[in-house]
Design an enzyme around this catalytic site. Structure first.
Site, PDB file in Angstrom:
ATOM      1  N   HIS A  58      -9.514   1.684   4.375  1.00  0.00           N
ATOM      2  CA  HIS A  58      -8.277   1.880   5.139  1.00  0.00           C
ATOM      3  C   HIS A  58      -8.545   2.865   6.277  1.00  0.00           C
ATOM      4  O   HIS A  58      -9.308   3.820   6.110  1.00  0.00           O
ATOM      5  CB  HIS A  58      -7.160   2.390   4.230  1.00  0.00           C
ATOM      6  CG  HIS A  58      -5.827   2.326   4.899  1.00  0.00           C
ATOM      7  ND1 HIS A  58      -5.424   3.277   5.805  1.00  0.00           N
ATOM      8  CD2 HIS A  58      -4.835   1.406   4.848  1.00  0.00           C
ATOM      9  CE1 HIS A  58      -4.237   2.934   6.267  1.00  0.00           C
ATOM     10  NE2 HIS A  58      -3.847   1.802   5.701  1.00  0.00           N
TER      11      HIS A  58
ATOM     12  N   ASN B  64       0.879  -1.175   0.000  1.00  0.00           N
ATOM     13  CA  ASN B  64       0.000   0.000   0.000  1.00  0.00           C
ATOM     14  C   ASN B  64       0.912   1.220   0.000  1.00  0.00           C
ATOM     15  O   ASN B  64       1.424   1.608   1.045  1.00  0.00           O
ATOM     16  CB  ASN B  64      -0.909  -0.027   1.232  1.00  0.00           C
ATOM     17  CG  ASN B  64      -1.743   1.236   1.361  1.00  0.00           C
ATOM     18  OD1 ASN B  64      -1.861   2.006   0.406  1.00  0.00           O
ATOM     19  ND2 ASN B  64      -2.333   1.449   2.530  1.00  0.00           N
TER      20      ASN B  64
ATOM     21  N   GLU C  84      -6.931   5.223   7.354  1.00  0.00           N
ATOM     22  CA  GLU C  84      -6.657   6.635   7.006  1.00  0.00           C
ATOM     23  C   GLU C  84      -7.832   7.239   6.245  1.00  0.00           C
ATOM     24  O   GLU C  84      -8.133   8.426   6.391  1.00  0.00           O
ATOM     25  CB  GLU C  84      -5.347   6.713   6.193  1.00  0.00           C
ATOM     26  CG  GLU C  84      -4.139   6.470   7.100  1.00  0.00           C
ATOM     27  CD  GLU C  84      -2.941   5.844   6.413  1.00  0.00           C
ATOM     28  OE1 GLU C  84      -2.865   5.858   5.168  1.00  0.00           O
ATOM     29  OE2 GLU C  84      -2.067   5.330   7.133  1.00  0.00           O
TER      30      GLU C  84
ATOM     31  N   GLY D  60       2.170   2.519  10.642  1.00  0.00           N
ATOM     32  CA  GLY D  60       3.148   3.580  10.454  1.00  0.00           C
ATOM     33  C   GLY D  60       3.815   4.022  11.741  1.00  0.00           C
ATOM     34  O   GLY D  60       4.465   5.064  11.786  1.00  0.00           O
TER      35      GLY D  60
ATOM     36  N   SER E  30       3.016  -1.943  10.293  1.00  0.00           N
ATOM     37  CA  SER E  30       4.450  -2.067  10.551  1.00  0.00           C
ATOM     38  C   SER E  30       4.993  -3.466  10.282  1.00  0.00           C
ATOM     39  O   SER E  30       5.926  -3.919  10.938  1.00  0.00           O
ATOM     40  CB  SER E  30       4.795  -1.614  11.972  1.00  0.00           C
ATOM     41  OG  SER E  30       4.432  -0.246  12.151  1.00  0.00           O
TER      42      SER E  30
ATOM     43  N   LYS F  99       0.221   4.240  -0.400  1.00  0.00           N
ATOM     44  CA  LYS F  99      -0.409   5.470   0.122  1.00  0.00           C
ATOM     45  C   LYS F  99      -0.076   6.637  -0.817  1.00  0.00           C
ATOM     46  O   LYS F  99       0.054   6.430  -2.019  1.00  0.00           O
ATOM     47  CB  LYS F  99       0.039   5.731   1.564  1.00  0.00           C
ATOM     48  CG  LYS F  99      -0.134   4.474   2.439  1.00  0.00           C
ATOM     49  CD  LYS F  99       0.050   4.719   3.900  1.00  0.00           C
ATOM     50  CE  LYS F  99      -0.174   3.405   4.648  1.00  0.00           C
ATOM     51  NZ  LYS F  99      -0.143   3.563   6.092  1.00  0.00           N
TER      52      LYS F  99
ATOM     53  N   GLU G 287      -5.860  -4.512  10.333  1.00  0.00           N
ATOM     54  CA  GLU G 287      -4.837  -3.498  10.577  1.00  0.00           C
ATOM     55  C   GLU G 287      -5.142  -2.718  11.851  1.00  0.00           C
ATOM     56  O   GLU G 287      -5.927  -1.759  11.824  1.00  0.00           O
ATOM     57  CB  GLU G 287      -4.777  -2.515   9.406  1.00  0.00           C
ATOM     58  CG  GLU G 287      -4.414  -3.165   8.085  1.00  0.00           C
ATOM     59  CD  GLU G 287      -3.728  -2.164   7.162  1.00  0.00           C
ATOM     60  OE1 GLU G 287      -2.646  -2.491   6.654  1.00  0.00           O
ATOM     61  OE2 GLU G 287      -4.255  -1.058   6.957  1.00  0.00           O
TER      62      GLU G 287
END
Ligand code: PGA
Length: 254
Positions: A98, A13, A100, A176, A216, A15, A170
């Site tokens: 996701h 991904n 985010e 991250g 991560s 991003k 996730e």
């Protein structure tokens, strides 16, 4: 992983990283490093890089994913991209939900469910992301929360359509942050998700479903995470931006 029951999938991904010229360089470097993969390899790239990525990955073992899509085929939705626009390019996967997207762009389970249905109906494979916040983990509601997301996001998805769904677990606190869930923590929730799928669709559908871990995951911890029975792959952010690291994770999925 249990590859006798379900395919292993390692997806990058990216991003909001890599301009088209940077994308070209990264894909050029990556393709030879993952060509002997024994799992399915996917790269999720920004919209502007999709034509290039599709062109470069055509005829290789790497598939291309978009990082979101709208639920309508076309119309007055400024700034949005429809599933049909993606499939015409040769995009085969789309990452949806996701954290985010949920956190920064206000995506809800309700709108996500519409995206999931539209993407599947257009013939895309969906990587559906779910996961709890640190506060939810500390309040001991992880399993209930993640199962609620799965149920809401998959409403009206038939057993047949479910064959084109991958779930990515996730935990938000691990994305991250360099803070990976332990293999046991990740396994426990992935197992819970499988049980949730079994309760909705039956054991066969649950056994056949690919469930990824993301947060991560890197070249150093991938092998241990992927050795867990219910972790069938990874959704990789930061480490997917470095071809050798991504290739090491891909190689760990065997
Ligand atoms: P990360 O991101 O690997 O950089 O933690 C994972 C993701 O958000 O999909």
């Amino acid at each position: 992983m249990n590859t006798s029951l379900r395919p292993a999938v390692i997806a990058g991904n990216w991003k909001m990283n890599n301009t088209p010229s940077q994308a070209q360089a990264l894909i050029t470097q990556m393709l030879p490093l993952v060509k002997d993969a024994s799992c399915q390899v996917v790269i999720g790239v920004p919209f502007v890089n999709l034509p290039l990525a599709c062109q470069m990955c055509k005829g290789t073992n790497v598939k291309v994913a978009a990082q979101n899509c709208h639920w309508e085929e076309k119309g007055a939705f400024t700034g949005e991209i429809s599933p049909q626009m993606l499939t015409e390019l040769g995009v085969e996967y789309v990452i949806l939900g996701h954290s985010e997207r949920r956190t920064y762009f206000g995506e809800t389970d309700e709108s996500l469910n519409k995206r999931v249905l539209a993407a599947l109906n257009a013939g895309l494979k969906v990587i559906l992301c779910v996961g709890e916040s640190l506060q939810q983990r500390e309040a001991n509601v992880t399993n209930e929360f993640v199962c609620m997301q799965v149920k809401l996001d998959l409403q009206n998805v038939s057993e047949e359509m479910l064959k084109n769904v991958i779930i990515a677990y996730e935990p938000i606190w691990a994305i991250g942050t360099g803070k990976t869930a332990t293999a046991q923590q990740a396994q426990e929730v992935c197992k819970t998700i499988r049980a949730c799928i079994a309760s909705l669709y039956g054991k066969q559908a649950a056994d056949g479903m690919t469930i990824q871990y993301g947060g991560s995951m890197n070249a150093g911890n991938a092998a241990e995470l992927l050795s867990q029975e219910d972790i069938d792959g990874g959704l990789i952010g930061g480490a997917s931006l470095k071809a050798p690291d991504f290739a090491t994770i891909v190689a760990a999925a065997k």
